[in-house]
Design a protein around this motif. Structure first.
Motif, PDB file in Angstrom:
ATOM      1  N   CYS A 193      34.201   6.218 -26.953  1.00  0.00           N
ATOM      2  CA  CYS A 193      33.786   4.698 -26.723  1.00  0.00           C
ATOM      3  C   CYS A 193      32.726   4.542 -28.057  1.00  0.00           C
ATOM      4  CB  CYS A 193      32.686   4.443 -25.440  1.00  0.00           C
ATOM      5  SG  CYS A 193      31.317   5.682 -25.575  1.00  0.00           S
ATOM      6  N   ASP A 194      32.227   5.490 -28.805  1.00  0.00           N
ATOM      7  CA  ASP A 194      31.588   5.224 -29.678  1.00  0.00           C
ATOM      8  C   ASP A 194      31.667   6.536 -30.723  1.00  0.00           C
ATOM      9  OD1 ASP A 194      29.679   4.122 -31.709  1.00  0.00           O
ATOM     10  OD2 ASP A 194      28.116   3.842 -30.523  1.00  0.00           O
ATOM     11  N   PRO A 195      32.684   6.550 -31.376  1.00  0.00           N
ATOM     12  CA  PRO A 195      32.876   7.718 -32.233  1.00  0.00           C
ATOM     13  C   PRO A 195      31.944   7.944 -33.338  1.00  0.00           C
ATOM     14  CG  PRO A 195      34.771   6.236 -32.584  1.00  0.00           C
ATOM     15  CD  PRO A 195      33.856   5.643 -31.604  1.00  0.00           C
ATOM     16  N   ASP A 196      31.535   6.542 -33.925  1.00  0.00           N
ATOM     17  CA  ASP A 196      30.353   6.489 -35.193  1.00  0.00           C
ATOM     18  C   ASP A 196      29.221   7.308 -34.673  1.00  0.00           C
ATOM     19  OD1 ASP A 196      32.288   5.167 -36.697  1.00  0.00           O
ATOM     20  OD2 ASP A 196      31.507   3.199 -35.901  1.00  0.00           O
ATOM     21  N   ASP A 197      29.003   7.175 -33.653  1.00  0.00           N
ATOM     22  CA  ASP A 197      27.540   7.866 -32.963  1.00  0.00           C
ATOM     23  C   ASP A 197      27.475   9.401 -33.026  1.00  0.00           C
ATOM     24  OD1 ASP A 197      24.992   7.695 -32.053  1.00  0.00           O
ATOM     25  OD2 ASP A 197      25.516   7.858 -30.062  1.00  0.00           O
ATOM     26  N   VAL A 198      28.954   9.838 -32.873  1.00  0.00           N
ATOM     27  CA  VAL A 198      29.075  11.258 -32.648  1.00  0.00           C
ATOM     28  C   VAL A 198      29.194  12.006 -34.342  1.00  0.00           C
ATOM     29  CG1 VAL A 198      30.730  12.993 -31.909  1.00  0.00           C
ATOM     30  CG2 VAL A 198      30.641  11.008 -30.641  1.00  0.00           C
ATOM     31  N   ASP A 199      28.312  13.246 -34.425  1.00  0.00           N
ATOM     32  CA  ASP A 199      28.268  13.468 -35.667  1.00  0.00           C
ATOM     33  C   ASP A 199      29.417  14.464 -35.975  1.00  0.00           C
ATOM     34  OD1 ASP A 199      25.745  12.530 -36.016  1.00  0.00           O
ATOM     35  OD2 ASP A 199      24.833  14.309 -35.291  1.00  0.00           O
ATOM     36  N   ASN A 200      29.947  14.254 -37.231  1.00  0.00           N
ATOM     37  CA  ASN A 200      31.280  15.126 -37.466  1.00  0.00           C
ATOM     38  C   ASN A 200      32.425  15.074 -36.530  1.00  0.00           C
ATOM     39  OD1 ASN A 200      29.717  15.992 -39.847  1.00  0.00           O
ATOM     40  ND2 ASN A 200      28.578  17.534 -38.383  1.00  0.00           N
ATOM     41  N   PHE A 201      32.724  14.093 -36.201  1.00  0.00           N
ATOM     42  CA  PHE A 201      33.895  13.805 -35.169  1.00  0.00           C
ATOM     43  C   PHE A 201      35.219  14.605 -35.211  1.00  0.00           C
ATOM     44  CE2 PHE A 201      37.041  11.742 -32.924  1.00  0.00           C
ATOM     45  CZ  PHE A 201      36.611  11.604 -31.533  1.00  0.00           C
ATOM     46  N   GLU A 202      35.546  14.499 -36.576  1.00  0.00           N
ATOM     47  CA  GLU A 202      36.878  15.293 -36.764  1.00  0.00           C
ATOM     48  C   GLU A 202      36.762  16.674 -37.012  1.00  0.00           C
ATOM     49  OE1 GLU A 202      39.770  14.053 -36.820  1.00  0.00           O
ATOM     50  OE2 GLU A 202      38.951  11.685 -36.870  1.00  0.00           O
ATOM     51  N   ASP A 203      35.187  17.135 -37.325  1.00  0.00           N
ATOM     52  CA  ASP A 203      35.009  18.495 -37.531  1.00  0.00           C
ATOM     53  C   ASP A 203      34.950  19.347 -35.970  1.00  0.00           C
ATOM     54  OD1 ASP A 203      35.578  18.333 -40.007  1.00  0.00           O
ATOM     55  OD2 ASP A 203      33.381  17.844 -40.652  1.00  0.00           O
ATOM     56  N   ALA A 267      27.316   3.662 -17.276  1.00  0.00           N
ATOM     57  CA  ALA A 267      28.282   3.222 -18.273  1.00  0.00           C
ATOM     58  C   ALA A 267      29.636   2.715 -17.888  1.00  0.00           C
ATOM     59  CB  ALA A 267      28.371   4.459 -19.263  1.00  0.00           C
ATOM     60  N   ARG A 268      29.973   2.926 -16.551  1.00  0.00           N
ATOM     61  CA  ARG A 268      31.053   2.618 -16.013  1.00  0.00           C
ATOM     62  C   ARG A 268      31.189   1.047 -15.917  1.00  0.00           C
ATOM     63  NH1 ARG A 268      34.684   5.795 -11.654  1.00  0.00           N
ATOM     64  NH2 ARG A 268      36.571   4.914 -11.850  1.00  0.00           N
ATOM     65  N   GLN A 269      30.335   0.430 -15.734  1.00  0.00           N
ATOM     66  CA  GLN A 269      29.985  -0.940 -15.558  1.00  0.00           C
ATOM     67  C   GLN A 269      30.464  -1.672 -17.206  1.00  0.00           C
ATOM     68  OE1 GLN A 269      26.299  -2.607 -13.793  1.00  0.00           O
ATOM     69  NE2 GLN A 269      26.110  -0.469 -12.720  1.00  0.00           N
ATOM     70  N   THR A 270      30.247  -1.386 -18.206  1.00  0.00           N
ATOM     71  CA  THR A 270      30.498  -1.545 -19.656  1.00  0.00           C
ATOM     72  C   THR A 270      31.732  -0.826 -20.031  1.00  0.00           C
ATOM     73  OG1 THR A 270      28.796  -0.263 -20.481  1.00  0.00           O
ATOM     74  CG2 THR A 270      28.329  -2.564 -19.574  1.00  0.00           C
ATOM     75  N   ASN A 271      32.452   0.110 -19.349  1.00  0.00           N
ATOM     76  CA  ASN A 271      33.563   0.810 -19.765  1.00  0.00           C
ATOM     77  C   ASN A 271      32.893   1.422 -21.058  1.00  0.00           C
ATOM     78  OD1 ASN A 271      36.128   1.707 -19.677  1.00  0.00           O
ATOM     79  ND2 ASN A 271      36.918   0.170 -20.961  1.00  0.00           N
ATOM     80  N   TYR A 272      31.815   2.114 -21.009  1.00  0.00           N
ATOM     81  CA  TYR A 272      31.398   2.776 -22.266  1.00  0.00           C
ATOM     82  C   TYR A 272      31.831   4.465 -21.930  1.00  0.00           C
ATOM     83  CZ  TYR A 272      28.157   4.191 -25.905  1.00  0.00           C
ATOM     84  OH  TYR A 272      27.789   4.476 -27.007  1.00  0.00           O
ATOM     85  N   VAL A 538      12.729   2.393 -19.839  1.00  0.00           N
ATOM     86  CA  VAL A 538      13.975   1.891 -20.832  1.00  0.00           C
ATOM     87  C   VAL A 538      14.440   0.914 -20.170  1.00  0.00           C
ATOM     88  CG1 VAL A 538      14.592   4.184 -21.889  1.00  0.00           C
ATOM     89  CG2 VAL A 538      15.214   3.465 -19.500  1.00  0.00           C
ATOM     90  N   CYS A 539      15.498  -0.070 -20.863  1.00  0.00           N
ATOM     91  CA  CYS A 539      16.223  -1.114 -20.477  1.00  0.00           C
ATOM     92  C   CYS A 539      16.833  -0.630 -19.057  1.00  0.00           C
ATOM     93  CB  CYS A 539      16.919  -1.543 -21.425  1.00  0.00           C
ATOM     94  SG  CYS A 539      17.806  -3.233 -20.975  1.00  0.00           S
ATOM     95  N   ALA A 540      17.074  -1.821 -18.299  1.00  0.00           N
ATOM     96  CA  ALA A 540      17.541  -1.546 -16.923  1.00  0.00           C
ATOM     97  C   ALA A 540      19.100  -1.662 -16.920  1.00  0.00           C
ATOM     98  CB  ALA A 540      16.836  -2.301 -15.799  1.00  0.00           C
ATOM     99  N   CYS A 541      19.468  -2.499 -18.123  1.00  0.00           N
ATOM    100  CA  CYS A 541      21.005  -2.582 -18.161  1.00  0.00           C
ATOM    101  C   CYS A 541      21.634  -1.345 -18.284  1.00  0.00           C
ATOM    102  CB  CYS A 541      21.212  -3.667 -19.249  1.00  0.00           C
ATOM    103  SG  CYS A 541      20.331  -5.239 -19.181  1.00  0.00           S
ATOM    104  N   PRO A 542      23.014  -1.336 -18.204  1.00  0.00           N
ATOM    105  CA  PRO A 542      23.701  -0.172 -18.020  1.00  0.00           C
ATOM    106  C   PRO A 542      24.066  -0.046 -19.652  1.00  0.00           C
ATOM    107  CG  PRO A 542      25.279  -1.988 -17.358  1.00  0.00           C
ATOM    108  CD  PRO A 542      23.740  -2.500 -17.413  1.00  0.00           C
ATOM    109  N   GLN A 543      24.501   1.436 -19.853  1.00  0.00           N
ATOM    110  CA  GLN A 543      24.430   1.666 -21.151  1.00  0.00           C
ATOM    111  C   GLN A 543      25.945   1.237 -21.801  1.00  0.00           C
ATOM    112  OE1 GLN A 543      24.863   6.032 -21.689  1.00  0.00           O
ATOM    113  NE2 GLN A 543      24.856   5.856 -23.926  1.00  0.00           N
ATOM    114  N   GLY A 544      26.203   0.848 -22.969  1.00  0.00           N
ATOM    115  CA  GLY A 544      27.242   0.193 -23.715  1.00  0.00           C
ATOM    116  C   GLY A 544      27.102   0.251 -25.153  1.00  0.00           C
ATOM    117  N   HIS A 545      28.115  -0.402 -25.581  1.00  0.00           N
ATOM    118  CA  HIS A 545      28.029  -0.497 -27.173  1.00  0.00           C
ATOM    119  C   HIS A 545      27.332  -1.526 -27.722  1.00  0.00           C
ATOM    120  CE1 HIS A 545      30.021  -1.136 -31.221  1.00  0.00           C
ATOM    121  NE2 HIS A 545      30.458   0.158 -30.932  1.00  0.00           N
ATOM    122  N   ALA A 546      26.666  -1.290 -28.805  1.00  0.00           N
ATOM    123  CA  ALA A 546      25.311  -2.233 -29.336  1.00  0.00           C
ATOM    124  C   ALA A 546      26.091  -3.421 -29.490  1.00  0.00           C
ATOM    125  CB  ALA A 546      25.177  -1.372 -30.789  1.00  0.00           C
ATOM    126  N   SER A 547      27.159  -3.835 -29.582  1.00  0.00           N
ATOM    127  CA  SER A 547      27.883  -5.287 -29.890  1.00  0.00           C
ATOM    128  C   SER A 547      27.720  -6.011 -28.533  1.00  0.00           C
ATOM    129  CB  SER A 547      29.206  -5.161 -30.676  1.00  0.00           C
ATOM    130  OG  SER A 547      30.149  -4.363 -29.849  1.00  0.00           O
TER     131      SER A 547
END
Length: 563
Positions: A193-203, A267-272, A538-547
């Motif tokens: 869902c958010d590969p930029d948030d994962v450190d060293n994704f390819e490694d 996170a399932r509500q926002t497909n994250y 924390v915010c009560a909304c479900p977790q999702g992408h920043a956009s």
């Protein structure tokens, strides 16, 4: 043929009836992971399902942890079944075999890799385009690498290596192989869902292993691989991986196709989520038999969703279930009688026919059997057998116990007698005492010395004063109780309420998040560290992408201890 995999996150997912859910999938082979059940807790309704035969692998170290199971329709009964990947848990002559060369493993590590109940292997026969062939299905639940436990990362990599070694060895023996289940690693950035948030994704070591285990990572058309691409894949498989990600084979550019979501953050509500559940098959089988693969995000009940694949081949059912089948477990093989059977009155005809069937030929004639079943009737009385001494003693003890119970029952009375307050014995006045009562009190051993040492007038005055003191004490107790009741009522209305409000603050008022202007939710830190046990908002909304504007914002606030 249809095959399906699903991480059910506990066998309790089937609370509405396991057969109903299995039938709804309409699949020949259904592989489930994370059953969280050990053998001692496996019940018959889950183990033996009408129309299916099942094969379980249990965790041997921890209860309510891991575990996988494979359910096969009776029309798709496997010829062989085996638990684990190492072969250490299989019985001789009943295993699938083909273990390969398990290198880089010490003598203790193979058993440790199989002790968590993470693999079940079933081998089937099917008829395809090229005639009768073998198909081996490896149902796996790969370990998760806990960041706080470095040893689990090593354990996960060793499990991957063992899985690859076994799968390739079975493939080399001439059988087609399908590896399916929860692999616990998202392969490509499109699967996260958010590969930029994962450190060293390819490694990531898990993704590197998938690169080595799989092939066909080149871009494909939406309709799947072309003949030239499959030929190129076959050439690469000689030195690289030998299996195909069947979902990406049919949907190479499909984004937001996830199979796992966090339930804690909604996170399932926002497909994250992530795609970590796979159906991996050797490229020859994908080329010749696969014609459809997809995920089922609409199916709820777990933090994962099912994945299915359709094949254009027909399975041949084995005439009998392998020894590993749950039907062969000793706890499920016996003909267990129902409790209602003990309350059914068996007729004389049934008893007579049962005895006659069980008796040896010529051992008794029908007349003798009737005489043994029913005593001889003489007139209106039945000829009884003379009781022995032991029977007399038993009858006497029964009569004694029944009389004792009757006596106790008369003494105790009804059940309401236990809840009635005991009456305080009243002390009669001295003037009303009869001579017999006075004499009995004088003759009692407890009061003999006191009565004889003082004259009758002094004794009378003493008893009168004792009665007066007891009445005064009883009156004081009643007055004290009424006073305490009044005081307790006053305390509830008075300053006690303010005192308890000052001591017990209650939950703090939630603030409003800045982005949605809605009340936040209260959380507690459960991770070991300096902040363990601290509360925060924390915010009560479900977790999702920043956009995503409907996803959780970055509001965070600690709860002060003084508030």
């Amino acid at each position: 043929m249809k095959i399906l995999t699903w991480n059910i996150n506990g066998i309790r997912t089937f609370k509405n009836g396991i057969k109903k859910i299995l039938d709804s999938f309409d699949a020949d082979i259904i592989c489930v992971q994370e059953t969280k059940v050990t053998r001692d807790l496996l019940d018959e309704k889950t183990a033996i399902v009408d129309g299916y035969n099942s094969y379980f692998s249990f965790s041997r170290g921890r209860s309510g942890y891991s575990g996988v199971a494979t359910y096969c329709k009776d029309t798709a009964t496997p010829f062989l079944a085996e638990e684990g990947l190492t072969g250490l848990l299989a019985n001789q002559g009943e295993a699938v075999g083909c273990y390969g060369v398990q290198v880089e493993l010490s003598s203790e590590e193979p058993l440790a890799l199989d002790n968590e109940g993470r693999a079940v292997i079933t081998q089937h026969h099917f008829i395809g385009k090229d005639g009768p062939q073998k198909l081996t299905v490896i149902n796996v639940y790969c370990p998760r690498a806990d960041p706080d436990k470095p040893e689990r990362k090593q354990y996960k990599l060793q499990f991957y290596q063992l899985l690859q070694c076994r799968a390739e060895a079975i493939l080399s023996s001439g059988s087609h192989v399908i590896v399916l289940g929860d692999v616990n690693t998202s392969h490509r950035p499109i699967d996260h869902c958010d590969p930029d948030d994962v450190d060293n994704f390819e490694d990531n070591p898990g993704r590197k292993w998938l690169d080595h285990f799989l092939f066909g990572t080149a871009e494909k058309t939406e309709n799947g691989n072309t003949e030239d691409e499959l030929t190129d894949i076959s050439q690469k498989s000689a030195s690289g991986g030998k299996f195909v990600d069947s979902f990406r084979h049919f949907h190479p550019k499909c984004s937001n196709a996830f199979t796992c979501w966090s339930t804690l953050t909604g996170a399932r509500q926002t497909n994250y989520g992530t795609r970590i559940d796979y159906i991996l098959a050797d490229h020859c089988l994908v080329k010749s038999a696969f014609f459809g693969v997809d995920i089922m995000p609409e199916v709820e009940g777990s933090d994962h969703c099912p994945v299915w694949a359709q094949l254009s081949c027909t399975l041949r059912s084995s005439p009998k279930c392998p020894p590993m089948c749950t039907r062969h477990m000793p706890e499920f093989t016996g003909r267990q009688q129902k409790l209602s059977r003990f309350f059914v009155k068996v007729s004389e005809k049934e008893r007579f026919s049962k005895v006659s069937e069980e008796s040896l030929p010529g051992s008794q004639d029908s007349g003798e059997i009737r005489e043994n079943l029913n005593p001889v009737v003489q007139g209106n009385s039945v000829a009884k057998k003379r009781p022995t001494c032991r029977e007399k003693d038993a009858n006497a003890s029964k009569a004694k116990r029944s009389n004792q119970m009757k006596t106790e029952g008369n003494a105790k009375g009804s059940l309401l007698a236990f809840f009635k307050p005991k009456q305080t014995p009243s002390i009669p006045s001295i003037g009303n005492l009869s001579p017999k009562q006075t004499k009995s009190s004088e003759d009692s051993p407890g009061s003999e010395s006191d009565v004889r040492s003082c004259p009758s007038d002094v004794q009378t005055e003493t008893n009168l004063s004792l009665v007066t003191e007891m009445e005064t004490e009883n009156q004081d107790e009643v007055e004290g109780e009424s006073t305490s009741i009044v005081k307790s009522k006053d305390c509830k209305k008075g300053p006690c309420t303010g005192f308890w409000k000052a001591v017990l603050h209650g939950p703090p008022q939630p603030p409003l998040c800045k982005s949605h202007n809605e009340p936040c939710v209260l959380r507690t830190v459960k991770k070991a560290g300096p902040n363990l046990g601290r509360q925060f908002f924390v915010c009560a909304c479900p977790q999702g992408h920043a956009s995503n504007p409907q996803a959780r914002c970055n509001f965070f606030a600690w709860v002060d201890k003084g508030k």
